[in-house]
Write a protein that holds these residues in place. Structure first.
Motif, PDB file in Angstrom:
ATOM      1  N   TYR A  52       9.918   9.179  13.347  1.00 60.30           N
ATOM      2  CA  TYR A  52      10.886  10.194  12.946  1.00 60.30           C
ATOM      3  C   TYR A  52      10.391  10.922  11.710  1.00 60.30           C
TER       4      TYR A  52
ATOM      5  N   THR B  98      12.340  17.190  14.539  1.00 55.72           N
ATOM      6  CA  THR B  98      13.795  17.273  14.568  1.00 55.72           C
ATOM      7  C   THR B  98      14.392  15.954  14.091  1.00 55.72           C
ATOM      8  N   GLY B  99      15.717  15.880  14.139  1.00 52.34           N
ATOM      9  CA  GLY B  99      16.391  14.661  13.722  1.00 52.34           C
ATOM     10  C   GLY B  99      16.354  13.569  14.760  1.00 52.34           C
ATOM     11  N   VAL B 100      15.787  13.841  15.919  1.00 53.74           N
ATOM     12  CA  VAL B 100      15.717  12.842  16.981  1.00 53.74           C
ATOM     13  C   VAL B 100      14.722  11.745  16.613  1.00 53.74           C
ATOM     14  N   ILE B 101      15.127  10.517  16.855  1.00 49.82           N
ATOM     15  CA  ILE B 101      14.218   9.391  16.650  1.00 49.82           C
ATOM     16  C   ILE B 101      13.471   9.137  17.951  1.00 49.82           C
TER      17      ILE B 101
ATOM     18  N   ASN C 273      22.044  10.747  13.899  1.00 53.15           N
ATOM     19  CA  ASN C 273      20.662  10.515  14.325  1.00 53.15           C
ATOM     20  C   ASN C 273      20.298   9.044  14.487  1.00 53.15           C
TER      21      ASN C 273
ATOM     22  N   VAL D 161      15.719  13.475   9.513  1.00 53.36           N
ATOM     23  CA  VAL D 161      16.561  12.506  10.193  1.00 53.36           C
ATOM     24  C   VAL D 161      17.755  12.034   9.359  1.00 53.36           C
ATOM     25  N   TYR D 162      17.670  12.093   8.051  1.00 53.37           N
ATOM     26  CA  TYR D 162      18.752  11.586   7.206  1.00 53.37           C
ATOM     27  C   TYR D 162      19.805  12.641   6.873  1.00 53.37           C
TER      28      TYR D 162
ATOM     29  N   ALA E 260      21.609   8.471   8.027  1.00 61.14           N
ATOM     30  CA  ALA E 260      21.113   8.816   9.356  1.00 61.14           C
ATOM     31  C   ALA E 260      22.202   8.650  10.399  1.00 61.14           C
ATOM     32  N   GLN E 261      23.022   7.628  10.244  1.00 58.67           N
ATOM     33  CA  GLN E 261      24.126   7.403  11.181  1.00 58.67           C
ATOM     34  C   GLN E 261      25.170   8.504  11.051  1.00 58.67           C
TER      35      GLN E 261
END
Length: 470
Positions: A190, A213-216, A158, A195-196, A153-154
């Motif tokens: 999420y 989306t990938g937004v948390i 994200n 997200v990953y 995720a990082q």
């Protein structure tokens, strides 16, 4: 007085059931650390574990710890969630004090402060059970899977610090997530499929209202100030953490392994205690042929007795509970059972004047019954589809939309009607099937005899005693 005393003693018995059953396994875990596989069959692969932890891997460390611990108690998770829904008027310290009075595991109590998380675990019991089993049998692998997903995720851009969370690369393979404000916790929302950077679909898990989306995203912050400062309870948010280096869940600064009696070859245990004022008995067990986990306990003294039992089957999602008591004045009890999305709650009471009972189902069905001391009886019920039935002193009536009709024969003929919704599984004859408190419709909700015997025999049946009231 008697009921208060016996309920407290019974809660102690049920908790002893876990402690006694867990000692050998916990000792082994302390000796071997978090390595090795203690389950049955083939262990889950790294990819399967990543799928399993994907929904919670980006939670703050302390919340991850609470979820992993609580997932080894899926029966308590289900009951605690139901209890929380029934006590929505409780907030703040009043809620904490009421929760503290329950005999749930500390991890389950802690999750009551995060109602959405607890509710998600309860609504996905198959996933919750699988997560608990994986955490118990593959502790180190589960923790590694969480770190792998955090790194992904990082890398996908994200997972980053914000006004809600602080993300710290503590070591090359360790990413720590903490709350930005130690007094307020935000639960991240999420989509694991986005997200990953790699889509993850978790078996047995579904949720609504996740971002696409990938937004948390984050919900409203949850104040944990009272818990941080101690408050009334020692199981609050600040008591938990994840030990990424050599240990797993950390509780009050020490390693915490969850419910070790639940897995790892423990098929049953029991114990009894006797004293000048009475006796106490408990048991727990796992039936590998049915997949049912069960436990139960009974206390007795010169005033009477009280019993409680619970069971859960992760294969079918069925769970239930019962609590029964009696003294010189009569007997009483309540039971809950749930399967295939339908939950049935029932209560009964018997004294010198007769017996009364009632049942309510989440699909809208309900029934009420009573038997007097002279043998006269009456019962009424309504099915999920609105059909109505009644019985009184040997006469039965039905109303399926065109008015009331008297029917000949015993009232049990309606108990066998699959359309009734509330009587499809009853086998008892006569109107007493609805009012006896121990048989008839009560048995469908896992009456004392059914559930408690399940607890003593090591988890037989489908699991009709799972969300025990203590």
């Amino acid at each position: 007085m008697f009921r208060t005393f016996t309920k407290q003693l019974l809660a102690t018995v049920l908790s002893l059931l876990l402690v006694v059953g867990a000692v050998p396994s916990e000792a082994r875990a302390q000796q071997t650390g978090s390595t090795g596989y203690s389950g049955q069959g083939a262990p889950l692969s790294a990819g399967e574990l990543q799928q399993l932890v994907a929904p919670i891997a980006l939670y703050p460390d302390a919340l991850v710890a609470q979820v992993l611990g609580a997932s080894t108690f899926p029966d308590q998770v289900a009951y605690a969630d139901d209890w929380l829904h029934q006590n929505q008027n409780l907030t703040g310290n009043a809620l904490m004090q009421a929760v503290d009075a329950q005999s749930w595991d500390p991890s389950v109590k802690a999750l009551t402060q995060f109602a959405s998380v607890l509710d998600n675990l309860a609504k996905n019991l198959s996933w919750t059970s699988a997560l608990g089993e994986a955490y118990h049998t593959q502790t180190a692998d589960v923790m590694a899977a969480i770190q792998v997903l955090r790194a992904k995720a990082q890398a996908a851009g994200n997972l980053k610090s914000s006004s809600q969370i602080v993300v710290v690369q503590q070591a090359p393979q360790t990413i720590v997530i903490q709350s930005a404000n130690p007094q307020v916790v935000y639960v991240p929302v999420y989509s694991p499929t986005v997200v990953y950077g790699t889509p993850y679909v978790t078996p047995g898990y579904s949720t609504t209202a996740v971002v696409a989306t990938g937004v948390i995203a984050f919900g409203a912050g949850i104040a944990v100030g009272a818990m941080m400062s101690g408050g009334c309870c020692g199981w609050g948010y600040s008591s938990w953490n994840c030990g990424w280096h050599g240990t797993a869940v950390v509780y009050h600064g020490g390693a915490y392994y969850g419910n070790n009696a639940w897995h790892g070859g423990y098929y049953g245990s029991s114990g009894s205690a006797y004293g000048p004022n009475g006796s106490a008995h408990y048991s727990n067990g796992y039936n590998p042929s049915t997949g049912t986990y069960a436990r139960g306990g009974t206390v007795s003294n010169g005033y009477g007795s009280q019993s409680a039992a619970q069971a859960y089957n992760p294969r079918t999602g069925a769970y239930g509970a019962t609590e029964q008591g009696s003294n010189a004045n009569g007997s009483w009890g309540s039971s809950t059972a749930s399967k295939n999305g339908t939950t049935v709650n029932s209560q009964h009471q018997t004294n010198a004047n007769g017996t009364t009972g009632q049942m309510h189902s989440s699909n809208g069905a309900s029934a009420y019954g009573a038997t007097g001391k002279n043998g006269n009886s009456a019962a009424v019920g309504e099915s999920a589809n609105g059909d109505k039935y009644a019985a009184a002193n040997g006469k039965t009536y039905s109303n399926t939309g065109s008015g009331w009709d008297q029917k000949s024969g015993s009232p049990s003929s309606y108990n066998k009607s699959s359309s009734s919704g509330w009587g499809g599984q009853e086998k008892s004859g006569g109107s007493s099937a609805m009012s006896s408190g121990g048989g008839g419709w009560q048995s469908r909700s896992a009456s004392a005899r059914g559930s408690e015997s399940m607890g003593r025999s090591g988890g037989g049946g489908w699991g009709g005693g799972g969300r025990g009231r203590r």
